[in-house]
Design a protein around this motif. Structure first.
Motif, PDB file in Angstrom:
ATOM      1  N   TRP A  21      -0.925  -3.128   1.164  1.00 34.61           N
ATOM      2  CA  TRP A  21      -0.629  -1.702   1.219  1.00 34.61           C
ATOM      3  C   TRP A  21      -1.441  -0.959   0.150  1.00 34.61           C
ATOM      4  CZ3 TRP A  21       1.504   0.898   4.948  1.00 34.61           C
ATOM      5  CH2 TRP A  21       1.921   2.218   4.746  1.00 34.61           C
ATOM      6  N   GLU A  22      -1.877   0.252   0.500  1.00 29.60           N
ATOM      7  CA  GLU A  22      -2.643   1.053  -0.438  1.00 29.60           C
ATOM      8  C   GLU A  22      -1.708   1.971  -1.221  1.00 29.60           C
ATOM      9  OE1 GLU A  22      -6.585   3.972  -0.604  1.00 29.60           O
ATOM     10  OE2 GLU A  22      -5.541   3.621   1.319  1.00 29.60           O
ATOM     11  N   PHE A  23      -1.643   1.758  -2.538  1.00 26.57           N
ATOM     12  CA  PHE A  23      -0.856   2.602  -3.423  1.00 26.57           C
ATOM     13  C   PHE A  23      -1.790   3.633  -4.083  1.00 26.57           C
ATOM     14  CE2 PHE A  23       1.580  -1.267  -2.924  1.00 26.57           C
ATOM     15  CZ  PHE A  23       2.879  -0.801  -2.791  1.00 26.57           C
ATOM     16  N   ASP A  24      -1.235   4.451  -4.970  1.00 27.90           N
ATOM     17  CA  ASP A  24      -2.031   5.494  -5.624  1.00 27.90           C
ATOM     18  C   ASP A  24      -3.191   4.919  -6.431  1.00 27.90           C
ATOM     19  OD1 ASP A  24      -0.349   7.389  -4.559  1.00 27.90           O
ATOM     20  OD2 ASP A  24       0.903   7.551  -6.353  1.00 27.90           O
ATOM     21  N   ASP A  29      -1.923  -6.674  -2.476  1.00 24.04           N
ATOM     22  CA  ASP A  29      -1.453  -7.686  -1.537  1.00 24.04           C
ATOM     23  C   ASP A  29      -0.154  -8.286  -2.050  1.00 24.04           C
ATOM     24  OD1 ASP A  29      -3.630  -7.424   0.182  1.00 24.04           O
ATOM     25  OD2 ASP A  29      -4.850  -8.745  -1.079  1.00 24.04           O
ATOM     26  N   GLY A  30       0.656  -8.761  -1.109  1.00 21.55           N
ATOM     27  CA  GLY A  30       1.930  -9.371  -1.486  1.00 21.55           C
ATOM     28  C   GLY A  30       2.472 -10.249  -0.377  1.00 21.55           C
ATOM     29  N   ASN A  31       3.694 -10.663  -0.543  1.00 16.30           N
ATOM     30  CA  ASN A  31       4.355 -11.516   0.449  1.00 16.30           C
ATOM     31  C   ASN A  31       5.815 -11.099   0.602  1.00 16.30           C
ATOM     32  OD1 ASN A  31       2.080 -13.398  -0.672  1.00 16.30           O
ATOM     33  ND2 ASN A  31       2.755 -14.335   1.246  1.00 16.30           N
ATOM     34  N   ILE A  32       6.329 -11.248   1.824  1.00  9.91           N
ATOM     35  CA  ILE A  32       7.758 -11.035   2.072  1.00  9.91           C
ATOM     36  C   ILE A  32       8.516 -12.225   1.474  1.00  9.91           C
ATOM     37  CG2 ILE A  32       9.553 -10.940   3.852  1.00  9.91           C
ATOM     38  CD1 ILE A  32       7.525  -9.502   5.647  1.00  9.91           C
ATOM     39  N   VAL A  33       9.470 -11.932   0.598  1.00 13.46           N
ATOM     40  CA  VAL A  33      10.210 -13.015  -0.052  1.00 13.46           C
ATOM     41  C   VAL A  33      11.692 -13.016   0.323  1.00 13.46           C
ATOM     42  CG1 VAL A  33       8.647 -13.181  -2.014  1.00 13.46           C
ATOM     43  CG2 VAL A  33      10.570 -11.582  -2.115  1.00 13.46           C
ATOM     44  N   GLU A  34      12.157 -11.958   1.001  1.00 16.58           N
ATOM     45  CA  GLU A  34      13.566 -11.951   1.404  1.00 16.58           C
ATOM     46  C   GLU A  34      13.806 -10.916   2.485  1.00 16.58           C
ATOM     47  OE1 GLU A  34      18.060 -11.635  -0.586  1.00 16.58           O
ATOM     48  OE2 GLU A  34      16.261 -11.721  -1.847  1.00 16.58           O
ATOM     49  N   GLN A  62       3.344  -2.349   9.455  1.00 13.73           N
ATOM     50  CA  GLN A  62       1.986  -1.901   9.137  1.00 13.73           C
ATOM     51  C   GLN A  62       1.423  -2.689   7.961  1.00 13.73           C
ATOM     52  OE1 GLN A  62       0.092   0.378  10.921  1.00 13.73           O
ATOM     53  NE2 GLN A  62      -1.494  -0.541   9.619  1.00 13.73           N
ATOM     54  N   MET A  63       2.263  -3.020   6.991  1.00 13.87           N
ATOM     55  CA  MET A  63       1.817  -3.840   5.858  1.00 13.87           C
ATOM     56  C   MET A  63       1.317  -5.204   6.325  1.00 13.87           C
ATOM     57  SD  MET A  63       4.803  -3.162   3.024  1.00 13.87           S
ATOM     58  CE  MET A  63       5.034  -1.574   2.234  1.00 13.87           C
ATOM     59  N   VAL A  64       2.063  -5.794   7.263  1.00  8.70           N
ATOM     60  CA  VAL A  64       1.664  -7.100   7.811  1.00  8.70           C
ATOM     61  C   VAL A  64       0.338  -6.968   8.552  1.00  8.70           C
ATOM     62  CG1 VAL A  64       2.282  -8.948   9.413  1.00  8.70           C
ATOM     63  CG2 VAL A  64       4.046  -7.916   7.949  1.00  8.70           C
ATOM     64  N   SER A  65       0.209  -5.898   9.335  1.00 13.96           N
ATOM     65  CA  SER A  65      -1.028  -5.667  10.069  1.00 13.96           C
ATOM     66  C   SER A  65      -2.209  -5.479   9.116  1.00 13.96           C
ATOM     67  CB  SER A  65      -0.872  -4.436  10.969  1.00 13.96           C
ATOM     68  OG  SER A  65      -2.062  -4.150  11.665  1.00 13.96           O
ATOM     69  N   ASN A  66      -1.975  -4.754   8.016  1.00 17.22           N
ATOM     70  CA  ASN A  66      -3.032  -4.557   7.023  1.00 17.22           C
ATOM     71  C   ASN A  66      -3.495  -5.878   6.426  1.00 17.22           C
ATOM     72  OD1 ASN A  66      -2.817  -1.799   7.411  1.00 17.22           O
ATOM     73  ND2 ASN A  66      -1.553  -1.462   5.581  1.00 17.22           N
ATOM     74  N   ALA A  67      -2.531  -6.783   6.175  1.00 17.70           N
ATOM     75  CA  ALA A  67      -2.870  -8.068   5.578  1.00 17.70           C
ATOM     76  C   ALA A  67      -3.683  -8.926   6.530  1.00 17.70           C
ATOM     77  CB  ALA A  67      -1.598  -8.807   5.168  1.00 17.70           C
ATOM     78  N   VAL A  68      -3.385  -8.830   7.818  1.00 16.34           N
ATOM     79  CA  VAL A  68      -4.150  -9.581   8.806  1.00 16.34           C
ATOM     80  C   VAL A  68      -5.589  -9.071   8.865  1.00 16.34           C
ATOM     81  CG1 VAL A  68      -4.389 -10.109  11.257  1.00 16.34           C
ATOM     82  CG2 VAL A  68      -2.128 -10.156  10.192  1.00 16.34           C
ATOM     83  N   ASP A  69      -5.730  -7.739   8.845  1.00 18.22           N
ATOM     84  CA  ASP A  69      -7.067  -7.148   8.876  1.00 18.22           C
ATOM     85  C   ASP A  69      -7.827  -7.425   7.581  1.00 18.22           C
ATOM     86  OD1 ASP A  69      -6.443  -6.161  11.353  1.00 18.22           O
ATOM     87  OD2 ASP A  69      -5.853  -4.175  10.604  1.00 18.22           O
TER      88      ASP A  69
END
Length: 299
Positions: A21-24, A29-34, A62-69
């Motif tokens: 995800w793009e922040f300010d 990048d990250g991972n779903i942990v829960e 959308q975050m997951v899609s961004n990571a795939v791209d």
């Protein structure tokens, strides 16, 4: 994770699913942990170690899609700390066998409970039960494997459709007496009962739930039988019975007195007394006949 609603068909993203995800201050990048099904919330751990909570399911998708791209690289085209080619994080050869959202089924002292895997960390699964309590289990244990297998054997219609419908009456004895209630809701094999004093209790399918439903049915049948007998309570029936016994005793005493009186009368006096009694009897019969005719007209 393709749906933005918590419908029955919604499948949450696996533990360890990469996100981006793009922040300010740039892309992270990250991972779903829960995943918390009760609050419809994901917890994501970012590369800098910070964890954030997300309830916007479209945003997580959308975050997951961004990571795939993204292909597993940071903005400077260097490899990031996460393996985007794997849906599950590899923690020192630790393997997650069951996805977040997998159902489990376990027998406790008060019956069988259905739960959901909500997180996984270092070989430990956290299970959230239907009453929102949680327990942690060793993923390598035979007990946990059996819990997953038992849940897999439950027909889906049994989970979604309760044996006792919403509104079913229940009846139970507590320390301070008997209370009536109704089934207020049903979720994942968990009944919530609303009692007449405003309190609520949870029950899983089993003997205890069957007993309080049967008790309500028996109480209803007893009330109906009392209604058929005139709607009188037990105390009222007892009072009426005693009154009739007293009345019968009075009449019996009167008859004995008249019989003794006849023995002291002359023949002429007895004859006159019999004539008087016959007249009284005829008058009573005429009154009863008139009452019968009157009732027949009214009906």
């Amino acid at each position: 994770g393709d749906d933005d609603s918590m419908s029955d068909g919604y499948q949450p993203w696996k533990y360890g699913t990469p996100v981006s995800w793009e922040f300010d201050d740039g892309w992270y990048d990250g991972n779903i942990v829960e995943w918390k099904p009760s609050s419809k919330m994901y917890i994501i751990e970012w590369a800098d170690g910070e964890r954030n909570e997300y309830t916007d399911l479209d945003k997580v998708d959308q975050m997951v899609s961004n990571a795939v791209d993204d292909g597993g690289t940071d903005d400077d085209d260097t490899d990031d700390d996460f393996d985007d080619d794997d849906d599950v994080v590899d923690n020192d050869d630790d393997q997650q066998d069951y996805e977040i959202g997998t159902l489990v089924y376990k027998k406790f002292h008060d019956g069988w409970w259905l739960g959901t895997i909500v997180s996984y960390d270092d070989g430990q699964y956290t299970v959230q039960w239907a009453d929102d309590t949680t327990d942690t289990y060793d993923g390598d244990s035979d007990e946990f494997d059996q819990m997953v297998q038992d849940a897999a054997g439950i027909p889906s219609d049994m989970i979604d459709t309760p044996l006792y419908a919403i509104g079913t009456p229940v009846y139970k004895e507590f320390e301070d007496g008997w209370y009536r209630g109704t089934v207020e809701s049903y979720h994942q094999l968990m009944y919530t009962v609303l009692w007449e004093d405003g309190t609520k209790s949870n029950y899983v399918p089993g003997d205890e739930m069957d007993d309080i439903v049967d008790a309500a049915s028996a109480a209803s049948t007893l009330s109906f039988q009392q209604g058929q007998s005139g709607g009188m309570s037990t105390a009222a029936i007892l009072f009426l019975s005693i009154f009739l016994l007293i009345l019968a005793a009075v009449f019996a005493t009167f008859r004995v007195h008249r019989a003794r009186q006849r023995k002291t009368m002359t023949a002429q006096e007895v004859k006159e007394l019999d004539l008087e009694e016959n007249n009284d009897l005829n008058l009573q019969q005429e009154e009863e006949e008139q009452d019968g005719i009157h009732k027949g007209v009214l009906s």
